[in-house]
Design an enzyme around this catalytic site. Structure first.
Site, short mmCIF file in Angstrom:
data_model
loop_
_atom_site.label_atom_id
_atom_site.label_comp_id
_atom_site.label_asym_id
_atom_site.label_seq_id
_atom_site.Cartn_x
_atom_site.Cartn_y
_atom_site.Cartn_z
N THR A 121 0.83 -1.20 0.00
CA THR A 121 0.00 0.00 0.00
C THR A 121 0.86 1.25 0.00
O THR A 121 2.00 1.23 0.48
CB THR A 121 -0.91 0.00 1.25
N ASP A 122 0.30 2.35 -0.50
CA ASP A 122 1.01 3.62 -0.44
C ASP A 122 1.07 4.17 0.99
O ASP A 122 1.85 5.09 1.28
CB ASP A 122 0.37 4.65 -1.37
N GLU A 123 0.28 3.60 1.90
CA GLU A 123 0.26 4.11 3.27
C GLU A 123 1.57 3.86 4.02
O GLU A 123 1.80 4.47 5.08
CB GLU A 123 -0.93 3.51 4.03
N TYR A 148 -1.51 -0.58 11.22
CA TYR A 148 -1.70 -1.21 9.91
C TYR A 148 -0.56 -0.89 8.96
O TYR A 148 0.10 -1.79 8.43
CB TYR A 148 -3.03 -0.76 9.30
N LYS A 152 2.48 -3.30 7.30
CA LYS A 152 2.68 -3.45 5.85
C LYS A 152 4.09 -3.03 5.45
O LYS A 152 4.72 -3.66 4.60
CB LYS A 152 1.63 -2.65 5.08
#
Length: 332
Positions: A121-123, A148, A152
């Protein structure tokens, strides 16, 4: 790659990928999914048993994972705990699935010498200021802000280490926010759509200025297939469709598309550590591998997503009341 193993293939993005593979390739897909609350076996309805085999199980089950790796050519790893709000409430499942689960899969890929693609994810990059002209690239430093996104980020680093230390044939993709069919009603877009369908006013965190870079799940799927086919081992590719919209714009567009006044929503308490802006620069994927998104019009893609939720209420209705009760308990 005639035989694919897709972890989390009954979840939102994973199930869209399975449908895409069946439609656009001749590959057989084995789906491994633990069917937690975010997984739905019905997301694979209509797919032929000759093309898709479903296995209920956990990616932390090393013996099961090892058996499945024996019979496939490549693995696409979608399985993850992925909801920021849930990670703030209880971080441990995120550690179990995103860290230990990824480790278990990587060890199987090492033993069996299987091609491995990791969905991220870009997060993991944190967030950007609203007026920042920059976007995330493959060289952006990691700066996760929630349990989260931290887990990741950790799983990404495990993949990179297994490539360098053990020669695992892996690639990574970090994608912007997905929308489309089969997304759980706890997520932002389907929650607002299903609220309107149920006659509930949509909910907007804070002032709604937080910006997300939206991509249709089918475009995400086509990008992953491109990386599997053409991607260089050890490389990371960012997937995005230039779809930056702030949350207020998205809620108001949903309301207009559903025939409601654009201001018919409520502001609710913002969540802790809410990232301000995500924005993806996918030029590496486009220039090196020749990928392009098909859903360039966010409004058209959102309209088709609304129609899917209107016509598939049986798919989401069972989870709706519990989701709204949970958010109501938090004033959201």
């Amino acid at each position: 790659m005639a035989r694919l193993l897709v972890t989390g293939g009954a979840g939102f993005i994973g199930s869209n990928f399975v449908h895409h593979v069946v439609q656009h390739t001749g590959s057989h897909v084995t789906v491994l999914d633990a069917l937690t609350y975010a997984g739905n076996r019905r997301s694979l309805d209509g797919l032929s048993a000759d093309r898709v085999t479903f296995v209920e199980g956990d990616i932390t089950d090393a013996a099961l994972v090892d058996r499945l790796f024996e019979d496939v050519d490549a693995v696409v790893h979608y399985a993850a705990e992925s909801h920021n709000d849930n990670s703030l409430h209880d971080p441990k499942p995120f550690l179990d699935t995103n860290i230990i689960g990824t480790y278990t899969l990587l060890e199987a890929a090492r033993r069996h010498d299987r091609r491995f693609h990791h969905i991220s994810t870009d997060e993991v990059y944190g967030d950007l200021e609203l007026d920042d002209p920059q976007r995330f690239t493959e060289k952006t430093p990691y700066n996760p802000s929630s349990p989260y996104s931290s887990t990741k980020a950790g799983s990404d680093l495990l993949v990179r280490a297994w490539v360098r230390s053990f020669g695992v044939r892996a690639t990574i993709s970090n994608c912007s926010n997905n929308y489309g069919p089969y997304q759980h009603v706890e997520k932002f877009i389907p929650r607002q759509i299903t609220n309107v369908i149920r006659g509930i006013r949509p909910k907007l965190y804070g002032a709604g200025q937080n910006v997300r870079d939206w991509i249709h799940a089918d475009d995400h799927s086509s990008a992953v297939l491109t990386i599997l086919d053409k991607g260089a081992i050890g490389e990371t590719y960012l997937i995005g469709a230039d779809g930056e919209k702030n949350n207020k714009e998205v809620v108001e567009l949903i309301l207009r598309l559903m025939g409601e006044p654009a201001d018919a929503y409520d502001h609710v308490t913002d969540r802790a550590g809410h990232d301000m802006r995500y924005a993806i620069d996918s030029s590496k994927l486009r220039s090196e591998l020749g990928w392009r998104p098909s859903f360039g019009d966010f409004e058209a893609g959102l309209a088709s997503t609304i129609e899917w939720y209107r016509t598939n209420e049986a798919w989401w209705s069972g989870a709706k009341d519990g989701v709204e009760a949970f958010y109501a308990s938090k004033g959201q």
